[in-house]
Every structure is written in structure tokens, then in C-alpha cells.
Design a protein around this motif. Structure first.
Motif: not given
Lengths: 86, 86
Positions: B8, B47-52, B61, B64-65
Motif C-alpha cells: 500500500e 495498492t498492488l501485489e508484488l512477488e518477491r 522494490d 524504488s517504484m
């Protein structure tokens, strides 16, 4: 004078709706090399201060502001947080 | 496959800058009869989803975005939260 409360509002497009701005951001992140990113959604964040006798009234009025002005009830959902200001 | 993290982001105009959109909302709230409202500021919520592999990399990351795309470093500040998705 009534105490002050800090109100934070988040207004997001409903899950069921397309979010073209979110899709644009998702593509731009991919173009910048950020992989593994999904489900980007873009909404509004608002902060304000509210003079009210207690936190219950502050929260009630903040909710009413969202329903009447800040969020579109057809296309958007909102979440609220209210905390006292020192 | 890497685990997913829910990110978020809140991007707000800097305190020192005028926020015409916030002023417009403040006037509109007053016109609707909401008194004792001040300091309205309007920004973006994402809001977003991040695979890490882990939450540290997800947070690095996401930061950084924000620095490269989501926030304007001259006029905006951002805050982040990262939590694992079930």
C-alpha cells in the motif's frame, strides 16, 4: 474549543470495476523493469483535521463526508482512520 | 514461485506546497455544512501485489517504484506498507 482529530481517508475504485489508471501504472512499472507486479489499483488519499467533541462524532462526520462528497458510491469504496491530535 | 506481498502506497503533496485540490475539497465540505474542518490535503493511494522472495526485497522494490515512477520527488512525499498475502 473542541479537540482536533486527524482523519485519513482512502478512496479506491471497486474491485469489480476496471481501473485504467492502475493498468497504465502496471504497464509503466513493467517497462521500467519491475517484474512480478500485479493488481495495481490507483485511488485517492485524503488527510484532514476535524474539530469535534469526541472521536465518535469525528468518525461519524468523516464517514458522512465520504458518502456525500469524497467517494462516488457507485464506483468507489472508502476506508477511514481517525486519531486524536496532540 | 515467490510469495506475494500486498503493498500500500500513499503519495501526498509536500507540506510546504499549496494543494489546490485540497483547498477545493475544503471549500466544498464547508458549503455542504461541515464546519471545523481544516488542513485538507489530497494525494494518491495505490495498492498492488508484488512477488518477491522476502518482505525486505518487496519493500526495497516498492520504495524504488515510488522514487522512479509513483511519486514526484520534488513535490510529493510517500509512505509505504508491505505485508504478506495468504
Amino acid at each position: 474549543m473542541s479537540p482536533k482529530f486527524a482523519v485519513e481517508v482512502r478512496v479506491m475504485p471497486r474491485r469489480a470495476l476496471l481501473d485504467p489508471q492502475g493498468q497504465a501504472v502496471e504497464h509503466a512499472l513493467d517497462a521500467l523493469g519491475f517484474k512480478g507486479v500485479g493488481g495495481v489499483r490507483v485511488g485517492k488519499a485524503l488527510t484532514l483535521e476535524l474539530e469535534r467533541p469526541d472521536s465518535g462524532q469525528a468518525e461519524d462526520d468523516a464517514r458522512s463526508m465520504c458518502e456525500r462528497l469524497l467517494a462516488n458510491p457507485v464506483t468507489e469504496d472508502f476506508t477511514l482512520s481517525v486519531r486524536p491530535v496532540e
